[in-house]
Design a protein around this motif. Structure first.
Motif, PDB file in Angstrom:
ATOM      1  N   ARG A  71     -31.177  -6.848  58.901  1.00  0.00           N
ATOM      2  CA  ARG A  71     -32.204  -6.628  57.876  1.00  0.00           C
ATOM      3  C   ARG A  71     -33.265  -5.711  58.469  1.00  0.00           C
ATOM      4  O   ARG A  71     -34.314  -6.139  58.933  1.00  0.00           O
ATOM      5  CB  ARG A  71     -32.757  -7.963  57.431  1.00  0.00           C
ATOM      6  N   ARG A  72     -32.984  -4.421  58.427  1.00  0.00           N
ATOM      7  CA  ARG A  72     -33.822  -3.436  59.103  1.00  0.00           C
ATOM      8  C   ARG A  72     -35.250  -3.390  58.566  1.00  0.00           C
ATOM      9  O   ARG A  72     -36.201  -3.311  59.333  1.00  0.00           O
ATOM     10  CB  ARG A  72     -33.158  -2.065  59.029  1.00  0.00           C
ATOM     11  N   ARG A 118     -36.261 -14.020  64.505  1.00  0.00           N
ATOM     12  CA  ARG A 118     -35.281 -13.063  65.037  1.00  0.00           C
ATOM     13  C   ARG A 118     -33.903 -13.257  64.399  1.00  0.00           C
ATOM     14  O   ARG A 118     -33.218 -12.291  64.073  1.00  0.00           O
ATOM     15  CB  ARG A 118     -35.192 -13.163  66.563  1.00  0.00           C
ATOM     16  N   LYS A 119     -33.499 -14.510  64.205  1.00  0.00           N
ATOM     17  CA  LYS A 119     -32.199 -14.774  63.563  1.00  0.00           C
ATOM     18  C   LYS A 119     -32.209 -14.281  62.118  1.00  0.00           C
ATOM     19  O   LYS A 119     -31.198 -13.782  61.623  1.00  0.00           O
ATOM     20  CB  LYS A 119     -31.859 -16.260  63.621  1.00  0.00           C
ATOM     21  N   THR A 120     -33.340 -14.409  61.450  1.00  0.00           N
ATOM     22  CA  THR A 120     -33.460 -13.897  60.087  1.00  0.00           C
ATOM     23  C   THR A 120     -33.337 -12.382  60.093  1.00  0.00           C
ATOM     24  O   THR A 120     -32.639 -11.803  59.261  1.00  0.00           O
ATOM     25  CB  THR A 120     -34.799 -14.338  59.450  1.00  0.00           C
ATOM     26  N   GLU A 121     -33.991 -11.720  61.040  1.00  0.00           N
ATOM     27  CA  GLU A 121     -33.909 -10.253  61.162  1.00  0.00           C
ATOM     28  C   GLU A 121     -32.465  -9.793  61.369  1.00  0.00           C
ATOM     29  O   GLU A 121     -32.039  -8.793  60.808  1.00  0.00           O
ATOM     30  CB  GLU A 121     -34.721  -9.766  62.363  1.00  0.00           C
ATOM     31  N   ALA A 170     -38.646 -16.973  51.862  1.00  0.00           N
ATOM     32  CA  ALA A 170     -38.184 -15.652  51.436  1.00  0.00           C
ATOM     33  C   ALA A 170     -39.207 -15.023  50.489  1.00  0.00           C
ATOM     34  O   ALA A 170     -39.579 -13.855  50.645  1.00  0.00           O
ATOM     35  CB  ALA A 170     -36.812 -15.740  50.772  1.00  0.00           C
ATOM     36  N   PHE A 171     -39.678 -15.794  49.515  1.00  0.00           N
ATOM     37  CA  PHE A 171     -40.704 -15.279  48.605  1.00  0.00           C
ATOM     38  C   PHE A 171     -42.001 -14.972  49.355  1.00  0.00           C
ATOM     39  O   PHE A 171     -42.648 -13.960  49.100  1.00  0.00           O
ATOM     40  CB  PHE A 171     -40.985 -16.269  47.471  1.00  0.00           C
ATOM     41  N   PHE A 210     -45.279  -9.129  53.153  1.00  0.00           N
ATOM     42  CA  PHE A 210     -44.961  -7.766  53.582  1.00  0.00           C
ATOM     43  C   PHE A 210     -45.061  -6.746  52.452  1.00  0.00           C
ATOM     44  O   PHE A 210     -44.957  -5.543  52.679  1.00  0.00           O
ATOM     45  CB  PHE A 210     -43.559  -7.700  54.204  1.00  0.00           C
ATOM     46  N   GLY A 211     -45.237  -7.214  51.215  1.00  0.00           N
ATOM     47  CA  GLY A 211     -45.373  -6.309  50.071  1.00  0.00           C
ATOM     48  C   GLY A 211     -44.087  -5.566  49.742  1.00  0.00           C
ATOM     49  O   GLY A 211     -44.122  -4.420  49.289  1.00  0.00           O
ATOM     50  N   LYS A 212     -42.967  -6.226  49.950  1.00  0.00           N
ATOM     51  CA  LYS A 212     -41.653  -5.619  49.694  1.00  0.00           C
ATOM     52  C   LYS A 212     -40.823  -6.550  48.820  1.00  0.00           C
ATOM     53  O   LYS A 212     -40.886  -7.766  48.968  1.00  0.00           O
ATOM     54  CB  LYS A 212     -40.889  -5.376  51.008  1.00  0.00           C
ATOM     55  N   PRO A 213     -40.010  -6.004  47.919  1.00  0.00           N
ATOM     56  CA  PRO A 213     -39.145  -6.840  47.077  1.00  0.00           C
ATOM     57  C   PRO A 213     -38.083  -7.571  47.912  1.00  0.00           C
ATOM     58  O   PRO A 213     -37.627  -7.062  48.945  1.00  0.00           O
ATOM     59  CB  PRO A 213     -38.476  -5.855  46.122  1.00  0.00           C
ATOM     60  N   LEU A 214     -37.694  -8.749  47.438  1.00  0.00           N
ATOM     61  CA  LEU A 214     -36.666  -9.533  48.131  1.00  0.00           C
ATOM     62  C   LEU A 214     -35.396  -8.732  48.374  1.00  0.00           C
ATOM     63  O   LEU A 214     -34.813  -8.808  49.453  1.00  0.00           O
ATOM     64  CB  LEU A 214     -36.308 -10.781  47.313  1.00  0.00           C
ATOM     65  N   GLU A 215     -34.969  -7.964  47.367  1.00  0.00           N
ATOM     66  CA  GLU A 215     -33.704  -7.239  47.518  1.00  0.00           C
ATOM     67  C   GLU A 215     -33.780  -6.146  48.576  1.00  0.00           C
ATOM     68  O   GLU A 215     -32.754  -5.704  49.083  1.00  0.00           O
ATOM     69  CB  GLU A 215     -33.200  -6.681  46.181  1.00  0.00           C
ATOM     70  N   GLU A 216     -34.990  -5.717  48.935  1.00  0.00           N
ATOM     71  CA  GLU A 216     -35.135  -4.739  50.016  1.00  0.00           C
ATOM     72  C   GLU A 216     -35.242  -5.423  51.376  1.00  0.00           C
ATOM     73  O   GLU A 216     -34.741  -4.905  52.371  1.00  0.00           O
ATOM     74  CB  GLU A 216     -36.350  -3.850  49.761  1.00  0.00           C
ATOM     75  N   LEU A 217     -35.898  -6.580  51.427  1.00  0.00           N
ATOM     76  CA  LEU A 217     -36.003  -7.313  52.688  1.00  0.00           C
ATOM     77  C   LEU A 217     -34.673  -7.953  53.079  1.00  0.00           C
ATOM     78  O   LEU A 217     -34.343  -8.045  54.254  1.00  0.00           O
ATOM     79  CB  LEU A 217     -37.066  -8.415  52.593  1.00  0.00           C
TER      80      LEU A 217
END
Length: 96
Positions: free
Chosen positions: A21-22, A49-52, A63-64, A70-77
């Motif tokens: 998940r870059r 780190r495991k999530t990354e 997740a929410f 981070f101000g990013k949509p879930l589908e991008e994160l």
């Protein structure tokens, strides 16, 4: 395994092999260390780190919270999870 059993099992929740998940990692790096983010979210640095790396999936609330923080949509994160969800819904629709 027969077709009826497959249909009753429900959708897959596996994370894709290249589940890195870059954007999540980039956002975390821009904020601080995995430890700092973990402390804010009440998880360990190892969990961050495991999530990354796509080796772990945060619970829905976290997740929410990551998305909002981070101000990013879930589908991008979490693009790997989004792709899995889209594929599973497609499969469910073909079962109707």
């Amino acid at each position: 395994m027969n077709e009826q059993h497959k249909k009753r099992r429900g959708p897959s929740t596996k994370i894709s092999a290249d589940g890195k998940r870059r954007l999540f990692k980039e956002c975390r790096n821009n904020f601080g260390s995995a430890r700092e983010v973990g402390l804010l979210f009440g998880v360990t640095d190892s969990s961050v780190r495991k999530t990354e790396d796509g080796d772990s999936t945060p619970n829905l609330l976290n997740a929410f919270m990551y998305s909002i923080f981070f101000g990013k949509p879930l589908e991008e994160l979490f693009p790997d999870l989004f792709s899995i969800a889209v594929e599973n819904v497609r499969k469910l629709k073909t079962m109707e």
